[in-house]
Design a protein around this motif. Structure first.
Motif, short mmCIF file in Angstrom:
data_model
loop_
_atom_site.label_atom_id
_atom_site.label_comp_id
_atom_site.label_asym_id
_atom_site.label_seq_id
_atom_site.Cartn_x
_atom_site.Cartn_y
_atom_site.Cartn_z
N LYS A 1 -3.35 -1.27 2.51
CA LYS A 1 -4.11 -2.21 3.44
C LYS A 1 -4.80 -1.54 4.63
CE LYS A 1 -1.27 -6.45 2.57
NZ LYS A 1 -0.58 -7.21 3.25
N THR A 2 -4.26 -0.46 5.27
CA THR A 2 -4.95 0.07 6.33
C THR A 2 -6.08 1.13 5.72
OG1 THR A 2 -3.28 1.93 6.03
CG2 THR A 2 -2.71 0.25 7.72
N HIS B 1 -7.89 0.10 3.21
CA HIS B 1 -8.98 -1.09 2.98
C HIS B 1 -9.81 -1.35 4.37
CE1 HIS B 1 -10.99 -4.03 0.88
NE2 HIS B 1 -10.30 -5.01 1.81
N ARG B 2 -9.08 -1.57 5.57
CA ARG B 2 -9.31 -1.87 6.69
C ARG B 2 -10.32 -0.81 7.01
NH1 ARG B 2 -3.87 -3.82 8.57
NH2 ARG B 2 -3.79 -5.86 7.69
N GLN C 1 -14.29 -1.27 7.93
CA GLN C 1 -15.07 -0.86 9.18
C GLN C 1 -16.30 0.31 8.92
OE1 GLN C 1 -11.90 0.28 11.65
NE2 GLN C 1 -11.28 -1.83 12.15
#
Length: 133
Positions: free
Chosen positions: A97-98, A100-101, A105
């Motif tokens: 998830k991190t 992907h974030r 960005q």
């Protein structure tokens, strides 16, 4: 020494696999989608042999792994506990998830820069039209 692990689980409509690999100093995760049918052992071996080098691993996270030797019974208990869990491990999901974030960005920044550059080019063309020769 590199340790690796594959966890296959059913997520909504597809079977997914989460590869985890860790060394004494780092931890990485990669995700694979198998399809709607559960993968067989030969299919898993083909994925490991053919796609291992092309997997998209997350950026390595630094960890500290303790080198302890577990007894056989203790290993069996931990394996049974992990089989009862559904889905990927908590650490792997958080890493995915991190990552992907961060990718989102970066994508937004690139799009913003491209938009600004395009606007500058359009502005220059409009100014060149207005000058007259």
């Amino acid at each position: 020494m590199i340790h690796s692990k594959l966890t296959v689980f059913f997520d909504q409509a597809f079977y997914r696999g989460v590869f985890e690999r860790w060394t004494p100093t780092s931890y990485q995760v990669a995700r694979v989608t198998f399809g709607t049918q559960p993968p067989s052992a030969p299919q898993l071996q083909q994925v490991i042999w053919r796609r291992w080098s092309t997997l998209q691993w997350t950026t390595p996270a630094k960890i500290v792994v303790s080198e302890t030797h577990h007894r056989v019974k203790q290993r069996q208990r931990t394996a049974q506990r992990e089989l009862k869990q559904h889905g990927a491990r908590q650490r792997a999901t958080v890493m995915l998830k991190t990552e992907h974030r961060q990718n989102l960005q970066l994508k937004k920044q690139r799009q913003r820069q491209a938009r600004v550059q395009h606007a500058a080019v359009v502005r220059q063309k409009q100014q060149a039209k207005r000058r007259g020769h």
